[in-house]
Design a protein around this motif. Structure first.
Motif, PDB file in Angstrom:
ATOM      1  N   ASN A 133      -0.939  -0.445  -7.216  1.00  0.00           N
ATOM      2  CA  ASN A 133      -1.094   0.699  -8.117  1.00  0.00           C
ATOM      3  C   ASN A 133      -2.381   0.608  -8.932  1.00  0.00           C
ATOM      4  N   LEU A 134      -2.805  -0.593  -9.252  1.00  0.00           N
ATOM      5  CA  LEU A 134      -4.077  -0.735  -9.964  1.00  0.00           C
ATOM      6  C   LEU A 134      -5.230  -0.167  -9.142  1.00  0.00           C
ATOM      7  N   TRP A 135      -5.243  -0.463  -7.838  1.00  0.00           N
ATOM      8  CA  TRP A 135      -6.305   0.070  -6.982  1.00  0.00           C
ATOM      9  C   TRP A 135      -6.197   1.586  -6.840  1.00  0.00           C
ATOM     10  N   ALA A 136      -4.980   2.086  -6.652  1.00  0.00           N
ATOM     11  CA  ALA A 136      -4.808   3.523  -6.400  1.00  0.00           C
ATOM     12  C   ALA A 136      -5.076   4.364  -7.649  1.00  0.00           C
ATOM     13  N   LEU A 137      -4.464   3.989  -8.769  1.00  0.00           N
ATOM     14  CA  LEU A 137      -4.608   4.788  -9.984  1.00  0.00           C
ATOM     15  C   LEU A 137      -6.032   4.739 -10.527  1.00  0.00           C
ATOM     16  N   SER A 138      -6.660   3.566 -10.456  1.00  0.00           N
ATOM     17  CA  SER A 138      -8.044   3.471 -10.934  1.00  0.00           C
ATOM     18  C   SER A 138      -8.986   4.289 -10.056  1.00  0.00           C
ATOM     19  N   ALA A 165      -7.771   7.258 -13.423  1.00  0.00           N
ATOM     20  CA  ALA A 165      -6.807   7.088 -14.508  1.00  0.00           C
ATOM     21  C   ALA A 165      -7.083   5.804 -15.276  1.00  0.00           C
ATOM     22  N   THR A 166      -6.790   5.824 -16.562  1.00  0.00           N
ATOM     23  CA  THR A 166      -6.797   4.621 -17.383  1.00  0.00           C
ATOM     24  C   THR A 166      -5.416   3.987 -17.280  1.00  0.00           C
ATOM     25  N   ILE A 167      -5.368   2.656 -17.157  1.00  0.00           N
ATOM     26  CA  ILE A 167      -4.101   1.970 -16.924  1.00  0.00           C
ATOM     27  C   ILE A 167      -3.802   1.022 -18.081  1.00  0.00           C
ATOM     28  N   HIS A 168      -2.610   1.173 -18.653  1.00  0.00           N
ATOM     29  CA  HIS A 168      -2.133   0.240 -19.672  1.00  0.00           C
ATOM     30  C   HIS A 168      -1.136  -0.705 -19.006  1.00  0.00           C
ATOM     31  N   PRO A 186       0.779  -1.237   0.000  1.00  0.00           N
ATOM     32  CA  PRO A 186       0.000   0.000   0.000  1.00  0.00           C
ATOM     33  C   PRO A 186       0.810   1.286   0.000  1.00  0.00           C
ATOM     34  N   SER A 187       1.831   1.367   0.852  1.00  0.00           N
ATOM     35  CA  SER A 187       2.554   2.637   0.961  1.00  0.00           C
ATOM     36  C   SER A 187       3.340   2.952  -0.312  1.00  0.00           C
ATOM     37  N   GLN A 188       3.832   1.932  -1.017  1.00  0.00           N
ATOM     38  CA  GLN A 188       4.546   2.184  -2.268  1.00  0.00           C
ATOM     39  C   GLN A 188       3.603   2.766  -3.317  1.00  0.00           C
ATOM     40  N   ALA A 189       2.416   2.189  -3.447  1.00  0.00           N
ATOM     41  CA  ALA A 189       1.456   2.705  -4.423  1.00  0.00           C
ATOM     42  C   ALA A 189       1.003   4.114  -4.057  1.00  0.00           C
ATOM     43  N   LEU A 190       0.874   4.399  -2.765  1.00  0.00           N
ATOM     44  CA  LEU A 190       0.474   5.744  -2.355  1.00  0.00           C
ATOM     45  C   LEU A 190       1.565   6.768  -2.620  1.00  0.00           C
ATOM     46  N   LEU A 191       2.822   6.385  -2.446  1.00  0.00           N
ATOM     47  CA  LEU A 191       3.884   7.343  -2.751  1.00  0.00           C
ATOM     48  C   LEU A 191       4.017   7.522  -4.266  1.00  0.00           C
ATOM     49  N   ASP A 192       3.722   6.464  -5.040  1.00  0.00           N
ATOM     50  CA  ASP A 192       3.681   6.626  -6.493  1.00  0.00           C
ATOM     51  C   ASP A 192       2.566   7.586  -6.886  1.00  0.00           C
ATOM     52  N   LEU A 193       1.404   7.415  -6.278  1.00  0.00           N
ATOM     53  CA  LEU A 193       0.266   8.294  -6.532  1.00  0.00           C
ATOM     54  C   LEU A 193       0.614   9.741  -6.193  1.00  0.00           C
TER      55      LEU A 193
END
Length: 340
Positions: free
Chosen positions: A188-193, A197-200, A144-151
């Motif tokens: 990241n799929l959960w955070a970006l969506s 955002a659209t995810i490729h 979780p924390s990695q995806a949040l820092l990416d976000l």
């Protein structure tokens, strides 16, 4: 700022609402903005004990959490498996119980098997311990924390004055590489969506099964209905040039070299030619599209060395820097639930 955070533990980003994400980003921006000169400690967690239980090796995540805890004035206890009672046969649960008995209220748990932080949280709750568990990476499940820092890094890139979820709404983000074995990609799929955002997703078939097209439809137990009513779409690609066409940003993932040894790949040179991110490849993206990587980077495998040397385009070091305020925000929010 109204704090509507209601989660005792943070194990998976699928459970977060739009308001939860916004709260984390807002707090992280406040913590990030603390002047670099003079005292940097805040008294928010003074007198509290944070234990980092890393049953799996880590450099960035572990140090980032410990720096974050100390900047909030918490005491920190670090667990090292090689010098612990685990070597004498102590169970993982007994290890967690030991730290809880020492007064640790926040446990940051990293483990190579999926579900371990969640099991620790459930067992401690069943025994009546008021402890918050934060998943620092478990198996192929979640980070979780990695995806949040990416976000947060992407939001600050696109809207530095106001890094909110809206900064990513309608944008297209490519995630490239070993999706199958990546808990970072899953989070990241959960955070970006959630940001719209659209995810490729792009990778060789051995590392990106077709089932990932439906990943967001499989909500975890206890998360029904989806707390995000309108998520961004997910599309799968095998060809990198097609996946990168007109995208706003690229997240490339560490390729674990043992995959080649297990015949999931031919060789690393072929992988770089097909899926490595270079300046030439980025020409297909929108102008100035940034590149992220959770680290550690295999140079000239996932990313070219030349690209890594350009901090305005390659945001790897910015991600590391942003990990501290994001983890400060998470520790602070989980601590508030213990007071209710």
């Amino acid at each position: 700022m109204n704090n509507h955070w209601s989660h005792r533990h943070l194990l998976d980003l699928a459970v977060l609402t739009q308001q939860d994400f916004e709260l984390v980003l807002e707090l992280a921006e406040r913590f990030r903005a603390i002047p670099s000169q003079g005292p940097r400690r805040l008294p928010a967690l003074q007198g509290r004990l944070v234990a980092t239980l890393f049953f799996e090796t880590s450099t960035r995540t572990r140090n980032s959490f410990e720096i974050a805890a100390r900047r909030l004035s918490a005491d920190v206890a670090s667990f090292a498996p090689a010098s612990s009672a685990l070597m004498k046969g102590e169970s993982l649960l007994d290890t967690a119980l030991t730290y809880a008995a020492m007064g640790a209220e926040l446990l940051v748990v990293r483990h190579g098997s999926s579900g371990v932080p969640g099991a620790v949280a459930r067992d401690l709750e069943a025994m009546g311990h008021r402890v918050a568990v934060l998943n620092a990476g478990d198996g192929l499940h979640s980070h979780p924390s990695q995806a949040l820092l990416d976000l947060f890094t992407l939001a600050r890139h696109f809207a530095p004055r106001q890094p909110t979820m809206q900064a990513l709404a309608g944008r297209t983000i490519a995630i490239v590489g070993d999706i199958l074995h990546s808990r970072v990609a899953r989070s990241n799929l959960w955070a970006l969506s959630a940001a719209g955002a659209t995810i490729h997703l792009c990778g060789p078939s051995a590392l990106l099964p077709g089932c990932f097209a439906d990943f967001l439809a499989a909500m975890p137990p206890g998360c029904n209905p989806d707390p995000i009513p309108h998520r961004g779409a997910v599309h799968l690609f095998r060809n990198l040039d097609e996946a990168l066409t007109d995208v706003d940003a690229v997240i490339t993932l560490r390729l674990q070299k043992e995959r080649a040894q297990r015949h999931l790949l031919t060789n690393l040179e072929d992988y770089h030619r097909a899926y490595g991110i270079t300046h030439a490849r980025l020409e297909r993206c929108r102008a100035g599209a940034p590149v992220l990587h959770p680290g550690p980077v295999n140079r000239d495998v996932e990313l070219s060395s030349r690209l890594l040397a350009e901090p305005q385009r390659c945001l790897v070091n910015r991600q590391v820097s942003h990990g501290i305020p994001i983890r400060m925000a998470l520790l602070y929010l989980l601590a508030t639930t213990l007071e209710r």
